[in-house]
Design a protein around this motif. Structure first.
Motif, PDB file in Angstrom:
ATOM      1  N   PHE A  73       0.837  -1.197   0.000  1.00 33.35           N
ATOM      2  CA  PHE A  73       0.000   0.000   0.000  1.00 33.35           C
ATOM      3  C   PHE A  73       0.875   1.251   0.000  1.00 33.35           C
ATOM      4  N   GLU A  74       1.892   1.241   0.847  1.00 35.83           N
ATOM      5  CA  GLU A  74       2.809   2.369   0.950  1.00 35.83           C
ATOM      6  C   GLU A  74       3.531   2.594  -0.393  1.00 35.83           C
ATOM      7  N   TYR A  75       3.975   1.515  -1.011  1.00 34.24           N
ATOM      8  CA  TYR A  75       4.676   1.602  -2.295  1.00 34.24           C
ATOM      9  C   TYR A  75       3.753   2.198  -3.367  1.00 34.24           C
ATOM     10  N   ILE A  76       2.527   1.694  -3.433  1.00 38.95           N
ATOM     11  CA  ILE A  76       1.575   2.172  -4.439  1.00 38.95           C
ATOM     12  C   ILE A  76       1.254   3.648  -4.195  1.00 38.95           C
ATOM     13  N   ARG A  77       1.031   4.018  -2.928  1.00 42.55           N
ATOM     14  CA  ARG A  77       0.738   5.413  -2.594  1.00 42.55           C
ATOM     15  C   ARG A  77       1.881   6.326  -3.033  1.00 42.55           C
ATOM     16  N   ASN A  78       3.112   5.921  -2.730  1.00 38.13           N
ATOM     17  CA  ASN A  78       4.267   6.744  -3.097  1.00 38.13           C
ATOM     18  C   ASN A  78       4.447   6.808  -4.611  1.00 38.13           C
ATOM     19  N   LYS A  79       4.177   5.697  -5.292  1.00 37.25           N
ATOM     20  CA  LYS A  79       4.311   5.667  -6.742  1.00 37.25           C
ATOM     21  C   LYS A  79       3.286   6.598  -7.391  1.00 37.25           C
ATOM     22  N   VAL A  80       2.060   6.580  -6.887  1.00 38.57           N
ATOM     23  CA  VAL A  80       1.013   7.462  -7.404  1.00 38.57           C
ATOM     24  C   VAL A  80       1.401   8.924  -7.165  1.00 38.57           C
ATOM     25  N   ASN A  81       1.912   9.217  -5.978  1.00 41.42           N
ATOM     26  CA  ASN A  81       2.336  10.594  -5.684  1.00 41.42           C
ATOM     27  C   ASN A  81       3.448  11.047  -6.615  1.00 41.42           C
ATOM     28  N   ARG A  82       4.417  10.162  -6.878  1.00 42.37           N
ATOM     29  CA  ARG A  82       5.508  10.518  -7.808  1.00 42.37           C
ATOM     30  C   ARG A  82       4.968  10.747  -9.214  1.00 42.37           C
ATOM     31  N   ARG A 132       9.827  12.979   3.763  1.00 43.69           N
ATOM     32  CA  ARG A 132       9.679  13.816   2.576  1.00 43.69           C
ATOM     33  C   ARG A 132       9.772  13.050   1.256  1.00 43.69           C
ATOM     34  N   GLU A 133      10.579  11.997   1.200  1.00 41.91           N
ATOM     35  CA  GLU A 133      10.738  11.281  -0.058  1.00 41.91           C
ATOM     36  C   GLU A 133       9.804  10.082  -0.178  1.00 41.91           C
ATOM     37  N   GLN A 134       9.515   9.436   0.969  1.00 44.96           N
ATOM     38  CA  GLN A 134       8.648   8.260   0.928  1.00 44.96           C
ATOM     39  C   GLN A 134       7.223   8.580   1.347  1.00 44.96           C
ATOM     40  N   GLY A 135       6.999   9.805   1.842  1.00 44.16           N
ATOM     41  CA  GLY A 135       5.651  10.234   2.179  1.00 44.16           C
ATOM     42  C   GLY A 135       5.054   9.571   3.416  1.00 44.16           C
ATOM     43  N   MET A 136       5.907   9.075   4.310  1.00 39.12           N
ATOM     44  CA  MET A 136       5.410   8.399   5.506  1.00 39.12           C
ATOM     45  C   MET A 136       4.995   9.418   6.568  1.00 39.12           C
ATOM     46  N   SER A 137       4.020   9.040   7.366  1.00 37.45           N
ATOM     47  CA  SER A 137       3.581   9.913   8.463  1.00 37.45           C
ATOM     48  C   SER A 137       4.561   9.797   9.626  1.00 37.45           C
ATOM     49  N   ASN A 138       4.494  10.768  10.533  1.00 38.47           N
ATOM     50  CA  ASN A 138       5.363  10.736  11.713  1.00 38.47           C
ATOM     51  C   ASN A 138       5.116   9.469  12.529  1.00 38.47           C
ATOM     52  N   LYS A 139       3.868   9.076  12.625  1.00 39.11           N
ATOM     53  CA  LYS A 139       3.516   7.870  13.392  1.00 39.11           C
ATOM     54  C   LYS A 139       4.132   6.632  12.748  1.00 39.11           C
ATOM     55  N   GLU A 140       4.055   6.524  11.421  1.00 37.53           N
ATOM     56  CA  GLU A 140       4.644   5.377  10.714  1.00 37.53           C
ATOM     57  C   GLU A 140       6.158   5.345  10.913  1.00 37.53           C
ATOM     58  N   ILE A 141       6.795   6.496  10.813  1.00 40.46           N
ATOM     59  CA  ILE A 141       8.243   6.586  10.980  1.00 40.46           C
ATOM     60  C   ILE A 141       8.634   6.176  12.398  1.00 40.46           C
ATOM     61  N   ALA A 142       7.914   6.712  13.374  1.00 42.50           N
ATOM     62  CA  ALA A 142       8.202   6.395  14.776  1.00 42.50           C
ATOM     63  C   ALA A 142       8.081   4.901  15.020  1.00 42.50           C
ATOM     64  N   SER A 143       7.050   4.296  14.483  1.00 45.19           N
ATOM     65  CA  SER A 143       6.831   2.861  14.662  1.00 45.19           C
ATOM     66  C   SER A 143       7.940   2.053  14.001  1.00 45.19           C
ATOM     67  N   LEU A 144       8.299   2.429  12.794  1.00 45.14           N
ATOM     68  CA  LEU A 144       9.312   1.688  12.041  1.00 45.14           C
ATOM     69  C   LEU A 144      10.696   1.815  12.658  1.00 45.14           C
ATOM     70  N   LEU A 145      11.041   3.000  13.144  1.00 46.98           N
ATOM     71  CA  LEU A 145      12.377   3.231  13.705  1.00 46.98           C
ATOM     72  C   LEU A 145      12.435   3.029  15.225  1.00 46.98           C
ATOM     73  N   VAL A 146      11.292   2.725  15.805  1.00 40.18           N
ATOM     74  CA  VAL A 146      11.188   2.499  17.252  1.00 40.18           C
ATOM     75  C   VAL A 146      11.708   3.717  18.029  1.00 40.18           C
ATOM     76  N   ILE A 147      11.152   4.880  17.658  1.00 42.53           N
ATOM     77  CA  ILE A 147      11.437   6.116  18.381  1.00 42.53           C
ATOM     78  C   ILE A 147      10.095   6.815  18.611  1.00 42.53           C
ATOM     79  N   SER A 148      10.084   7.834  19.437  1.00 41.53           N
ATOM     80  CA  SER A 148       8.834   8.548  19.711  1.00 41.53           C
ATOM     81  C   SER A 148       8.483   9.467  18.540  1.00 41.53           C
ATOM     82  N   GLU A 149       7.197   9.805  18.457  1.00 41.80           N
ATOM     83  CA  GLU A 149       6.768  10.752  17.424  1.00 41.80           C
ATOM     84  C   GLU A 149       7.426  12.110  17.656  1.00 41.80           C
ATOM     85  N   ARG A 150       7.656  12.440  18.900  1.00 37.29           N
ATOM     86  CA  ARG A 150       8.330  13.697  19.250  1.00 37.29           C
ATOM     87  C   ARG A 150       9.753  13.708  18.685  1.00 37.29           C
ATOM     88  N   ALA A 151      10.431  12.558  18.752  1.00 32.88           N
ATOM     89  CA  ALA A 151      11.780  12.459  18.186  1.00 32.88           C
ATOM     90  C   ALA A 151      11.731  12.632  16.668  1.00 32.88           C
TER      91      ALA A 151
END
Length: 170
Positions: A73-82, A132-151
């Motif tokens: 889903f993420e790949y398709i969303r980013n591809k459509v945005n590009r 900015r390049e993959q269009g991920m939300s702060n929440k998605e990034i935080a979850s993937l990198l195991v850091i807080s949304e504040r970070a």
């Protein structure tokens, strides 16, 4: 493999052997591209391994399939945005009399941004690119990198201020 499990080397290897083809099939059937699908499988298992200490999974097959669906889903969303961005650029150039000059300026600016991004600290650069390049939300990034949304917000703010300073002449 069912029941509440913690991921260790043995369970990870077993999960990989049992499910990598199924995960690949989900990715490939959704995007119909071999190389990106392979990359998604690699990212999914890499994330599973990196997050093994915090994960407790009841049904690993469901977790992996859900991860594959999310990745596609993420790949398709980013591809459509590009694609939309590229179409907009083409339309914009077609009505512009200085298309070549604008394209050169755009390419110079893009190159400068890329150079500035490459000078960012590792985690800051990773967060910036995911945002900015993959269009991920702060929440998605935080979850993937195991850091807080504040970070995540901190790293994006830091990256943007460095870019602002570096691009002051533009």
């Amino acid at each position: 493999m069912t029941g509440l499990i913690k991921i260790d080397k043995q369970s990870f290897e077993m999960a990989y052997e049992l499910y990598w083809e199924k995960v690949f099939a989900v990715c490939y059937n959704n995007i119909k591209e071999v190389e990106p699908a392979k990359g998604m499988v690699q990212e999914i298992f890499k994330s599973l391994w990196e997050r093994r200490a915090e994960l407790e999974i009841e049904k690993i097959e469901h977790y992996l399939i859900r991860s594959a669906k999310f990745k596609t889903f993420e790949y398709i969303r980013n591809k459509v945005n590009r694609q939309k961005h590229n179409e907009f650029q083409v339309m914009d150039c077609s009505v512009s009399s200085n298309c070549t000059e604008e394209q050169v300026l755009f390419n110079n600016l893009k190159e400068k941004v890329n150079l500035l991004v490459d000078t960012l600290p590792c985690q800051c650069k990773r967060v910036y690119k995911m945002s900015r390049e993959q269009g991920m939300s702060n929440k998605e990034i935080a979850s993937l990198l195991v850091i807080s949304e504040r970070a995540v917000e901190y790293h994006i703010t830091k990256a943007m201020s460095r870019l602002k300073v570096g691009l002051a002449n533009y």
